[in-house]
Each structure stands twice: as structure tokens, then as C-alpha cells.
Design an enzyme around this catalytic site. Sequence first.
Site, PDB file in Angstrom:
ATOM      1  N   CYS A 116       0.820  -1.227   0.000  1.00  0.00           N
ATOM      2  CA  CYS A 116       0.000   0.000   0.000  1.00  0.00           C
ATOM      3  C   CYS A 116       0.848   1.268   0.000  1.00  0.00           C
ATOM      4  CB  CYS A 116      -0.956  -0.005   1.185  1.00  0.00           C
ATOM      5  SG  CYS A 116      -2.078  -1.401   1.124  1.00  0.00           S
ATOM      6  N   HIS A 256      -3.647   6.909   2.406  1.00  0.00           N
ATOM      7  CA  HIS A 256      -4.033   5.589   1.937  1.00  0.00           C
ATOM      8  C   HIS A 256      -5.421   5.217   2.471  1.00  0.00           C
ATOM      9  CE1 HIS A 256      -3.839   1.682   0.372  1.00  0.00           C
ATOM     10  NE2 HIS A 256      -3.965   1.115   1.543  1.00  0.00           N
ATOM     11  N   ASN A 286      -9.951  -0.456  -0.812  1.00  0.00           N
ATOM     12  CA  ASN A 286      -8.493  -0.337  -0.776  1.00  0.00           C
ATOM     13  C   ASN A 286      -7.917  -0.932  -2.059  1.00  0.00           C
ATOM     14  OD1 ASN A 286      -5.764  -0.564  -0.298  1.00  0.00           O
ATOM     15  ND2 ASN A 286      -5.958  -1.671   1.642  1.00  0.00           N
TER      16      ASN A 286
HETATM   17  C1  COA Z   1      -9.951  -5.673   8.726  1.00  0.00           C
HETATM   18  C2  COA Z   1     -10.665  -4.731   9.686  1.00  0.00           C
HETATM   19  C3  COA Z   1     -11.692  -3.905   8.934  1.00  0.00           C
HETATM   20  C4  COA Z   1     -11.398  -5.559  10.736  1.00  0.00           C
HETATM   21  O1  COA Z   1     -12.006  -4.692  11.674  1.00  0.00           O
HETATM   22  P1  COA Z   1     -11.802  -4.916  13.245  1.00  0.00           P
HETATM   23  O2  COA Z   1     -12.612  -3.906  13.903  1.00  0.00           O
HETATM   24  O3  COA Z   1     -10.317  -4.928  13.506  1.00  0.00           O
HETATM   25  O4  COA Z   1     -12.431  -6.319  13.430  1.00  0.00           O
HETATM   26  P2  COA Z   1     -11.841  -7.618  14.139  1.00  0.00           P
HETATM   27  O5  COA Z   1     -10.987  -8.359  13.155  1.00  0.00           O
HETATM   28  O6  COA Z   1     -11.241  -7.231  15.460  1.00  0.00           O
HETATM   29  O7  COA Z   1     -13.172  -8.370  14.393  1.00  0.00           O
HETATM   30  C5  COA Z   1     -14.224  -7.862  15.197  1.00  0.00           C
HETATM   31  C6  COA Z   1     -15.425  -8.768  15.109  1.00  0.00           C
HETATM   32  O8  COA Z   1     -16.032  -8.610  13.791  1.00  0.00           O
HETATM   33  C7  COA Z   1     -16.089  -9.867  13.130  1.00  0.00           C
HETATM   34  N1  COA Z   1     -15.868  -9.659  11.713  1.00  0.00           N
HETATM   35  C8  COA Z   1     -14.678  -9.627  11.055  1.00  0.00           C
HETATM   36  N2  COA Z   1     -14.896  -9.382   9.758  1.00  0.00           N
HETATM   37  C9  COA Z   1     -16.226  -9.243   9.596  1.00  0.00           C
HETATM   38  C10 COA Z   1     -17.046  -8.978   8.479  1.00  0.00           C
HETATM   39  N3  COA Z   1     -16.542  -8.776   7.236  1.00  0.00           N
HETATM   40  N4  COA Z   1     -18.384  -8.890   8.675  1.00  0.00           N
HETATM   41  C11 COA Z   1     -18.910  -9.054   9.887  1.00  0.00           C
HETATM   42  N5  COA Z   1     -18.186  -9.331  10.992  1.00  0.00           N
HETATM   43  C12 COA Z   1     -16.855  -9.420  10.847  1.00  0.00           C
HETATM   44  C13 COA Z   1     -14.990 -10.698  13.774  1.00  0.00           C
HETATM   45  O9  COA Z   1     -15.228 -12.066  13.629  1.00  0.00           O
HETATM   46  C14 COA Z   1     -15.068 -10.249  15.203  1.00  0.00           C
HETATM   47  O10 COA Z   1     -16.143 -10.896  15.843  1.00  0.00           O
HETATM   48  P3  COA Z   1     -16.001 -11.373  17.373  1.00  0.00           P
HETATM   49  O11 COA Z   1     -15.784 -10.110  18.154  1.00  0.00           O
HETATM   50  O12 COA Z   1     -17.318 -12.036  17.625  1.00  0.00           O
HETATM   51  O13 COA Z   1     -14.834 -12.292  17.380  1.00  0.00           O
HETATM   52  C15 COA Z   1      -9.658  -3.795  10.395  1.00  0.00           C
HETATM   53  O14 COA Z   1      -8.912  -4.540  11.314  1.00  0.00           O
HETATM   54  C16 COA Z   1      -8.718  -3.080   9.496  1.00  0.00           C
HETATM   55  O15 COA Z   1      -9.110  -2.186   8.766  1.00  0.00           O
HETATM   56  N6  COA Z   1      -7.417  -3.389   9.578  1.00  0.00           N
HETATM   57  C17 COA Z   1      -6.372  -2.635   8.924  1.00  0.00           C
HETATM   58  C18 COA Z   1      -6.385  -2.771   7.457  1.00  0.00           C
HETATM   59  C19 COA Z   1      -5.218  -2.043   6.915  1.00  0.00           C
HETATM   60  O16 COA Z   1      -4.941  -0.921   7.256  1.00  0.00           O
HETATM   61  N7  COA Z   1      -4.433  -2.677   6.080  1.00  0.00           N
HETATM   62  C20 COA Z   1      -3.198  -2.038   5.704  1.00  0.00           C
HETATM   63  C21 COA Z   1      -3.174  -1.694   4.345  1.00  0.00           C
HETATM   64  S1  COA Z   1      -3.611  -3.041   3.341  1.00  0.00           S
END
Ligand code: COA
Length: 332
Positions: A116, A256, A286
Site C-alpha cells: 500500500c 491511503h 483499498n
Molecule cells: C480488517 C478490519 C476492517 C477488521 O475490523 P476490526 O474492527 O479490527 O475487526 P476484528 O478483526 O477485530 O473483528 C471484530 C469482530 O467482527 C467480526 N468480523 C470480522 N470481519 C467481519 C465482516 N466482514 N463482517 C462481519 N463481521 C466481521 C470478527 O469475527 C469479530 O467478531 P467477534 O468479536 O465475535 O470475534 C480492520 O482490522 C482493518 O481495517 N485493519 C487494517 C487494514 C489495513 O490498514 N491494512 C493495511 C493496508 S492493506
Amino acid sequence: MTKIRAAITGVGGYVPDYILTNQELETMVETNDEWITTRTGIKERRILKGEGKGTSHMAAEAVKELLKKTKTDPKDVDLIIVATVTPDMPFPSTANLVADMIGATNSFSYDISAACSGFLFALATGSKFIESGTHKKVIVIGGDKMSSIVNYKDRATCIIFGDGCGAVLLEPTTEEVGVMDSVLKSDGSGAQFLKMPAGGSRMPATHASVEANLHYAQQEGATVFKFAVTNMADVSAEIMQRNNLSGDDVKWLVAHQANKRIIDATANRMGLTEDKVMMNIEKYGNTTAGTLPLLLWDYEKQLKKGDNLIFAAFGGGFTWGSIYLKWAYNSN
Ligand SMILES: CC(C)(COP(=O)(O)OP(=O)(O)OC[C@H]1O[C@@H](n2cnc3c(N)ncnc32)[C@H](O)[C@@H]1OP(=O)(O)O)[C@@H](O)C(=O)NCCC(=O)NCCS
């Protein structure tokens, strides 16, 4: 001696026609529009369809638009750099393929892999060829066909990524515009949290690697989120501080687009109001290396000569960085 700077003198872009909405994703994995919107800010993303079309297809389309807008003859282009993690193939480079597709017969060309942050790293690299005086027209491209490495059964990744590509032309200037400063960083110990494990020399393709889904992007979302929030904000604050810029001096944050919450946190740290933050995450998701040039493509008409832009990115590797650039032209 007068200092030569590298100015962006044009922008081109390309996004595929097919729109993958949150509603369609609801039919593919256990997720819902409300969760995706509130946790990421994404509503839809573009997907490149069509047999045999890779990242080079999108890049060539973006560059064709760029050449037309800037009235540039492809034979006058000296260098083409493509930032991507989804090259058409391991070799030759996607940049080489693009050069051939657009008729840039006098340029040399190569790819940069920094996920990214790829466009930032490529912009910094391309600028050096201009600043040294050795090259006059450099095309810097950022683009990814993320749909080629996303597992549409994995809700942790498939909701985030989309396809798209943008390109800029860099030319020399002696005015006080162009790339002013850059802070670029990487930390290989973060590799385990965001990667595509198979398909390289460490784990070449086998039936077993395909069956184990190892040719797809894998992300530990929460860990990446934590690093992204801190590092993107830190590096943006650092570049502002060392250039004596306050929030009032900055016209645009070009950040980004991986998660709206990360962008908001960065803007907050920089003391920027929402109207100074470029945003297109809701319609493209993204697009990895495509994101930053696509933001410029979307906002080009609002940019004025002399505007202070701060670019910020964080991505797989880990890689991250910030560039301070003064916009070089009024587009209308
Ligand atoms: C991927 C991302 C959106 C996930 O969001 P988050 O708030 O961290 O979510 P988590 O992975 O902690 O999961 C939280 C809950 O949502 C659930 N969940 C994860 N993905 C889900 C989806 N697509 N739909 C519904 N629920 C989802 C998980 O299972 C978890 O449930 P639980 O609490 O019952 O275990 C987030 O972590 C993110 O944006 N990460 C950074 C991405 C990034 O910057 N990448 C770098 C450049 S590529």
C-alpha cells in the site's frame, strides 16, 4: 545552482466498470452492509473482469489518459515505474509490459513492490531521477488487481480490497513546487501480519499450496490496524514538523484508503478538518498501490498551484511513509 524539483504535471486514472457492492458481498460471506460501512467506510469496490487482463491493462488505460491530457508523446517518456503487488507475472515487470502497450520505446522501466506504500516509494524514487537532472519525463504508476489475490470466502480481507490504477507524470521545475520532502520507512518483522505466503521462491505453487489457500492475501486485521493508526499518524506529524507546517498550512491530506477510522485518526493528529481530507474509500475500497494516484485523479479539479499536499500511507511489509508535495498547476 538552482535546485531542480520533480513536479507532478498531470494525472490519469482507470477503474474497471464492474461494481462489487456490500450487498453482493452479503451473498458471498457472512457479513452485512452495516458492519462493513461502520468498521471500514467502504460501500463498493471495482473488479476487473475479462480473461487475460492483468494490472498492466489498467495501468496502460491510466497512462493513455495521462498522455492525452498532458499532450505527451510516449516516445519522449524516459522512465516508467509501476508500484504493484499484483504484477501480471513475476517477470517481465509490469512496467515493461505497459511501456510496450503505450509505445514508450525510448524509456526504461521497472516495478516496485511496497504494497500500500508502493506509490509513495515509487514517487520518491522517480523524483530522484528528475532532481538529478538525468531524466525529464518520468511516469509513476500505482495499481493493483487485488481481486486476483483475494479469497472471496474470507470476510476478513474480501470486504476491503478492490481493483484500480492511477498514474502521474513527473517533470523538472525550478519553481517552488513539486516534491519537497519524504519520510519513508519499512520493517520486515511485520511481514507475518499481512502477506501472500505462496507463489514465490520460498513456496512455489503446488496442488497443496493452492488447496490450502496460500496464494491469497492474508491479514491479521486488528494487528495491522494498530500499527497503521500509530505509524501513519507519526510519520505525517514528523514531516509536518520538520517542514514547519501547521494544520492551517496543509491544504490536503492524501492518505491511503484502507479504513476510514485510520484516515480520521491521522487527520486528527495533524490538526486537519474533514474538508481537507481526500476520500474515495466508499467507492473503491483499498486498491493497494492504486489508492493515492486515484485520489489525485478524483480531486484534480479542486487542486490549485501552490497547495500543500501531505501524502501518507501504511501497508504490508510493513511499509509506510509520508511525502510533502506542493501542487504545480491549476487544472482548468
Ligand atoms: C480488517 C478490519 C476492517 C477488521 O475490523 P476490526 O474492527 O479490527 O475487526 P476484528 O478483526 O477485530 O473483528 C471484530 C469482530 O467482527 C467480526 N468480523 C470480522 N470481519 C467481519 C465482516 N466482514 N463482517 C462481519 N463481521 C466481521 C470478527 O469475527 C469479530 O467478531 P467477534 O468479536 O465475535 O470475534 C480492520 O482490522 C482493518 O481495517 N485493519 C487494517 C487494514 C489495513 O490498514 N491494512 C493495511 C493496508 S492493506
